[in-house]
Write an enzyme that holds these catalytic residues in place. Structure first.
Site, PDB file in Angstrom:
ATOM      1  N   SER A 145       0.838  -1.200   0.000  1.00 12.62           N
ATOM      2  CA  SER A 145       0.000   0.000   0.000  1.00 12.62           C
ATOM      3  C   SER A 145       0.870   1.247   0.000  1.00 12.62           C
ATOM      4  O   SER A 145       1.994   1.236   0.496  1.00 12.62           O
ATOM      5  CB  SER A 145      -0.890   0.019   1.245  1.00 12.62           C
ATOM      6  OG  SER A 145      -1.522   1.282   1.366  1.00 12.62           O
ATOM      7  N   TYR A 158      -1.852   0.425  10.603  1.00 12.81           N
ATOM      8  CA  TYR A 158      -1.971  -0.226   9.295  1.00 12.81           C
ATOM      9  C   TYR A 158      -0.722   0.027   8.450  1.00 12.81           C
ATOM     10  O   TYR A 158      -0.141  -0.882   7.855  1.00 12.81           O
ATOM     11  CB  TYR A 158      -3.220   0.338   8.605  1.00 12.81           C
ATOM     12  CG  TYR A 158      -3.460  -0.174   7.200  1.00 12.81           C
ATOM     13  CD1 TYR A 158      -3.997  -1.437   6.983  1.00 12.81           C
ATOM     14  CD2 TYR A 158      -3.169   0.625   6.087  1.00 12.81           C
ATOM     15  CE1 TYR A 158      -4.235  -1.897   5.699  1.00 12.81           C
ATOM     16  CE2 TYR A 158      -3.407   0.180   4.797  1.00 12.81           C
ATOM     17  CZ  TYR A 158      -3.945  -1.081   4.607  1.00 12.81           C
ATOM     18  OH  TYR A 158      -4.180  -1.521   3.341  1.00 12.81           O
TER      19      TYR A 158
END
Lengths: 252, 462
Positions: A145, A158
């Site tokens: 990501s 995250y």
């Protein structure tokens, strides 16, 4: 086997309910893939399977997979290979976004999230790599990501796990050099899915389908990194050099 | 852990197109016994022979398995002048054959567009040349070949043996490892060709010229400029020729008429950037090539090496396509299917696909090999950069047209076809599979091509 233009015959999706993972599988099926295995918690994903059959998959298998149980991962890969034969593409799509504020308030939940997003990928990735190395070909697609490129205040639990995963995937790719197998690292920005619905969209938001199209391009052209959208490559270059005092103040 | 010395080292292999590399163990058996032993102890993922790696796709790769390079086998080179044949080991290149044979007054019966293929590969792909309309393919000139079957048995097969012989001709190495062959030769007086060259303004003129005059020439080929558009679509340079006799030569060359000395101009650089061969650079090249060719020239005396193998003058030309490699597409359609040929040329021209070196040729009768490519009709071969966007859809469309017209795609060139197609294009595939099941009951001969296209049955999954 992957053909000269990136089309493959078989696809294994680890985290087969992931909208992005499913979109990638669907795109590969439309490009000619015949067999897909969806590895999901509980072992059943009938809606996803139906969608892939509709797209043209001749066989769709569903099998049990628990990202949080590393001890089972080698067996899952073996079962998938038993069902599909050669694993042409393995998509490691499972993950957990969570709500940053809640995770900050609950250290145990935060650790569990990181466990899924990083530890689970380490064991599943190594198990997949062992299979691909043995068969002498194949691509492991790792969903990293933009959040892991430089970890942000807004989602650092995250983001930290994704940063770890990204580093792991790069090292794994180096380890596989010359084996015929390789790792493709996908770095999307904000993707509009059910998982991310509670987070306000960031600039350069993409859809699962755009991620899938970029992955298909990457398979065809042999990319090591896939940025979605591609402008994020340049954005990331800026992010990396922003002074801390500015970076800290980023809202999202 | 110590590796079994006989099992070879692990290497990454790809075809001439440099796409889709896979890893396998590569072994170089030194003699027949060692080779038979390697086959008998084949790994679970299979074994395939590899020559000089000139198949464009994945025909000589076996991911996770064993690949055999037969270059170290005893060359066993013998010319039988009375019978007009040569015996050579499978690893012998046609380059070696030409250098040995031409000075003795013999020529291989069929030579493809490069000298750098092996005898084994020539049989396994049942290669063709510019003389196909007159002489058919390589398999038609075989007196016999020796093969190690899936059970490790060494067999010598002759055309009289029927199905087992022909299953290997065009069988892409999947019926056994070819070790040696006896090939009928053509006597020649010189190492020169007598060539007529014509420039044609469009595709109709090209097809017409070839259809009218093919019978008058031993070798014919057309080079088509696929980037020419509009009224010039399909414009070509057609070359047709014969082996020159001694009296054709200029006086100076008559002293040593069989001197065979192919020129190598140089090697392509080891690395080229992606996109070097794009529609502009290729168009400039094509235009220059076309402009340079004479409108009409007769009885030009030219060295055979330049006539047959112009590309061999640049070593490693495939590297010019850059790191993403190239895809070669070669199909054949029967006579009467000229509209398909025309549609393909028009579509490529409209797509402005950067293809240089498109080669058009008329095929004569094929061999009885069930997987042998040539069939009576037209064949077109073209190179395209693998990175070209829209290429998968474009070629899938051509596949459909070709299959619908009763045509086929050449397996030795293929690197991207859909697995449903071979059964349509090669209607005798099941017949071939039945022979293969007899000579290789355990299915040890496997290649990436076979897996990708499910040639050997069983879903192609392993």
């Amino acid at each position: 086997m992957r053909n000269a233009l990136g089309a493959v015959r078989s696809v294994l999706v680890l985290g087969g309910r992931s909208e992005i993972g499913l979109a990638i599988a669907e795109r590969l099926v439309r490009d000619g893939a015949r067999a897909v295995a969806l590895a999901v918690r509980g072992g059943r994903a009938p809606e996803a399977a139906a969608r892939l059959r509709e797209a043209g998959a001749a066989e769709v298998h569903e099998l049990e997979f628990d990202a949080d149980a590393p001890a089972s991962h080698a067996a899952v890969l073996a079962r998938a290979a038993g069902l599909l034969g050669d694993l042409d593409v393995v998509v490691a799509a499972f993950g957990h976004l969570g709500d940053q504020a809640a995770l900050e308030a609950d250290p145990v939940a935060a650790a569990a999230s990181a466990h899924t997003n990083l530890t689970g990928h380490v064991s599943a990735g190594l198990a997949a790599a062992a299979r691909l190395r043995e068969q002498g070909h194949g691509v492991l697609v790792v969903l990293s990501s933009m959040a892991g490129v430089r970890v942000r205040r807004a989602n650092f639990v995250y983001g930290a796990a994704k940063a770890g995963l990204d580093g792991f995937a790069q090292g794994l790719d180096d380890a596989l050099y010359g084996s015929g197998a390789r790792v493709m690292i996908v770095r999307p920005g904000y993707v509009r899915t059910k998982m991310s619905a509670h987070v306000p969209a960031a600039p350069f938001a993409a859809t699962p389908r755009q991620v899938a199209d970029a992955v298909a391009d990457g398979l065809r052209l042999g990319w090591r990194y896939v940025w979605v959208p591609s402008v994020l490559r340049s954005v990331a270059a800026v992010f990396r050099v922003l002074p801390r005092s500015v970076w800290r103040r980023l809202r999202r | 852990m110590r590796e079994d010395a006989g099992a070879g080292r692990r290497v990454l292999l790809s075809g001439w197109g440099r796409t889709a590399p896979t890893a396998a163990r590569l072994a170089r058996p030194r003699d027949l016994a060692e080779l038979a032993e390697l086959v008998a102890r084949a790994p679970e993922r299979g074994v395939i022979a590899r020559g000089l790696g000139r198949s464009y796709g994945d025909a000589a790769q076996c991911a996770g398995g064993l690949v055999l390079d037969c270059a170290d086998l005893d060359p066993g080179f013998r010319v039988d002048a009375a019978a007009g044949t040569v015996t050579a080991s499978a690893g012998t290149s046609l380059d070696t054959l030409l250098r040995e044979l031409v000075p003795r007054g013999w020529f291989p019966p069929v030579v493809p567009g490069t000298r750098h293929v092996t005898v084994g590969g020539a049989i396994a792909a049942d290669i063709h040349g510019k003389n196909h309309h007159a002489d058919s393919s390589f398999g038609a000139h075989l007196r016999s070949y020796t093969v190690v079957t899936g059970t490790g048995e060494v067999r010598t097969l002759r055309p009289g043996d029927g199905a087992p012989f022909w299953a290997g001709v065009g069988g892409m190495g999947l019926t056994g490892v070819i070790t040696e062959a006896v090939v009928a030769l053509r006597p020649v007086e010189t190492a020169w060709m007598r060539v007529d060259t014509d420039r044609t303004p469009d595709l109709d003129a090209t097809l017409d010229l070839m259809a009218r005059t093919d019978g008058d020439y031993h070798h014919t080929v057309a080079w088509v400029d696929l980037l020419a558009a509009g009224a010039r679509t399909g414009r070509s340079v057609v070359t047709r020729g014969h082996h020159a006799v001694r009296d054709d030569l200029p006086v100076r060359a008559r002293r040593d008429p069989l001197r065979f000395a192919p020129r190598v101009l140089g090697a392509a650089p080891g690395w080229a950037p992606p996109g070097l061969l794009n529609r502009w650079t290729v168009r400039a090249f094509n235009t220059a090539w076309y402009a340079r060719a004479p409108q009409r020239r007769r009885d030009e005396i030219t060295p055979a090496s330049g006539f047959f193998h112009p590309l061999d003058a640049v070593r490693g030309w495939n590297r010019l396509y850059g790191p993403r490699g190239l895809v070669q597409y070669q199909f054949a359609v029967p006579f009467g299917a000229e509209p398909v040929l025309r549609r393909v040329v028009e579509r490529l021209s409209a797509a402005r696909a950067a293809s240089f070196l498109a080669v058009l040729k008329r095929f004569g009768p094929g061999t009885p090999g069930p997987l042998s490519f040539p069939q009576p009709g037209w064949t077109l071969a073209l190179d395209l950069p693998a990175e070209l966007s829209g290429l998968p859809v474009l070629l899938d469309t051509f596949d459909r047209w070709v299959a619908d017209a009763g045509g086929r795609v050449y397996l030795a060139k293929d690197s991207r076809m859909h697995p449903e197609l071979p059964a349509r294009m090669y209607p005798r595939l099941d017949e071939w599979r039945a022979v293969r099941a007899e000579v290789d009951p355990a299915g040890v001969f496997r290649s990436d091509l076979a897996r990708r296209l499910d040639l050997v049955g069983g879903g192609g999954s392993r």
